[in-house]
Design an enzyme around this catalytic site. Sequence first.
Site, PDB file in Angstrom:
ATOM      1  CG  PHE A 479      -1.599   1.357   1.405  1.00 51.27           C
ATOM      2  CD1 PHE A 479      -2.669   1.712   0.595  1.00 51.27           C
ATOM      3  CD2 PHE A 479      -1.159   2.261   2.361  1.00 51.27           C
ATOM      4  CE1 PHE A 479      -3.288   2.943   0.743  1.00 51.27           C
ATOM      5  CE2 PHE A 479      -1.774   3.488   2.527  1.00 51.27           C
ATOM      6  CZ  PHE A 479      -2.843   3.832   1.711  1.00 51.27           C
ATOM      7  CB  CYS A 480       1.967   3.525  -2.482  1.00 49.06           C
ATOM      8  SG  CYS A 480       3.015   4.987  -2.683  1.00 49.06           S
TER       9      CYS A 480
END
Length: 737
Positions: A479-480
């Site tokens: 997850f960015c």
Amino acid sequence: MKQIDSEDSITVPNDTPEDNSASSMQPVMSNLSIEEHQSENEPIEQEQADAKDPLLSKYHLACQQGDLATVKEIIENGVIDLKHDYDDVERVSGLHWASINNRLSVVRYLISKDVDVNFQGGELNATPLHWAARYGYVYIVDYLLEHGADPSVTDAQGFNLLHLSINSSNIMLVIYVLFFVIDDKLDIDCVDPNGRTALLWAAYQGDSLSVETLLKFRASVKATDKGGFTPLHWGTVKGQAQVLKHLIENGADFFQKTADGKNCFAIAHDMNTTGSLVGALYQCGFNKEGFAIPVYFKKSLHTKLVTFFAPWIFIGVLFKCFASIHPIFSLIFSILLGLGMRYTLKKYVIPAYAQRNTRQSFLKTPFLAGVFSGSVFWASYTWLTRIMPLTLIEEPITNLLFFAGVVLLASLFVKLVRSDPGLIPEETDHSKVKETIKELLNVGKFDAKHFCISTWVRKPIRSKFSNFSRALVTRFDHFCPWIYNDIGLRNHKTFLFFILCLETCIFVFLKLCMEYFDVLEDTFEDDYDLNCGIFGEDLCAGFFFDTFTFLVLAWTCFQGIWVGFLTFVQLFQTAKGVTNYEFSTLSKRRHNHDSSVNEYFTTTPLELIDEEEADPLNPVIPGNNPRDPLMQKSRTCFGICWTLTGLDQFVMVIKETFGVAQREEPRNNILSFKISTDYGWRTNLKDFWLTSDITAPTWQRFLYSPSCSKALLNGEEVDYFKLYKLPERHYLAEEIV
């Protein structure tokens, strides 16, 4: 798991949940060898042998240990009468012992000989189904039910199959019972003699997975036992925050009182669980008194936009402040402004769309995406208003390159924010879910490793459930928060283009700034005698004559440093054919020495275990080893920043690649663990950078991301939505890196 030799080990009092705490253990394995069973339990077995018929003891021991040959020999020689294969005192049959020890082959054989599957025995007058359910043995339960076991029968405590499934805390068994037994043969709100439902027991045990699943099947949160306790009351006694959150979200009344006049707040005070209750209330939109927190925005989109654009203003004000007034006053003002912005966002804005009172909640908002985009905005603004007018003649190509880079960067950013990372939709058709469960049971893979307990679909290899997207993500990478999205199969290539473009733009911006500062130096060199110590003349001129641009450059270069590390990690992992999540999990698994944790709720009998389960790509999630530094998640500000910038991954790659993490062990490979999806660097790069459409031009295959679930793996087209087995590896020795 240790072999069960005595019913005393499964006896549960019938008074209060406190008395039954021992039954809420995690599921345990029963796949020890016969030799291990013999050495661990020999004294008890000998004591039993002295107390009853030696032949019966031998038969029961064979059932316990899964010694099918001995069981067949005894039965077929007529030594034991299957209509009376138990001691008259204990009344525990061979099927009981085989069931509680997860011996599927023995269970199959005994049932084929027409034993009574509903025979009730032991101190609790329980059936073999009860014994198997109490320990979460879903394969045994499934086989017994298919061959006539009655799930509605209760034991001496008044517990039926559903209650005992909850007591096992094995979510796989709970899911099985809910899909195959509830409604047809049992009511989901059926009660024991004390009026307690399955949801009430799950809440008391602090079993958030079972609570969430029961609520999906519409278990009542209003049900009360004889003491007037609701599931929320018993959940408050336990103090598990996720359980409380699920119950409150589904309408549980925290003001409702028990028979002795106590509501949840009073119980929490008595049991010292106020923190968990208040935390759950905040996550559900209530304050610590239980009243709704006011929401100041009608649409979550509006609040997300406010969160997104707030850093734009903050960064601009910050740079202007440091460029205009004394650094000490600027620092004080910036800290106060930052704290004020954080307080405003968390109190008035973020509560409209995100969970509250969690340390990670701020990171799961568009705020960091706003920090990135705001940084790009102010760099572009500085270039457009200050740098370009003075450098366009000297550096026309460089200016054009920066403009094109920013446009491309903005386009990729918007595309990533809106992209589908490769989400597998949730299955809502219960008949299809049943088919999936039966299919997995038949192949010995009905566990949380192969079945998603949140979306009820079979989990493909390399997929992971994302709490952000609330769905399975194929070939999940990470997850960015900088793009406010997950990175997976369908946007991973775009993400790599994005960070490469970003790094290029940073270098071009640095070159333009240095040219701009050189112009400033030439303009003012006759009027000022500059001396900045370690800084060169150009940087010194920029610091004195355009502090704002100097600060923007410094901030941009700082971003370029960690983006450079991130780019290195991504390119390295791409060449190794592994995702960020897989690499991290493999590394943690190598450092984890606690094999007792059964995070996947696996109860597969020995007869059904597949050799592929040794695949290291989907390892058991590591346990909590406080002495292992790689197992720890830092909760400090520095630790969070370390994770956000990806430096933790860079350090992990260096350690695992060059053996820093484990110097004492001899190593022949470049990595300290095997990667199942590493087919050689050439093949790995082709798999990642080219789409599977061989009819398309090469440039199109390179630039475009997968438009569906199909992509290359080991040079073959595979459907990642249905990837349950990896292609066989065949690569040249010189390809190994």
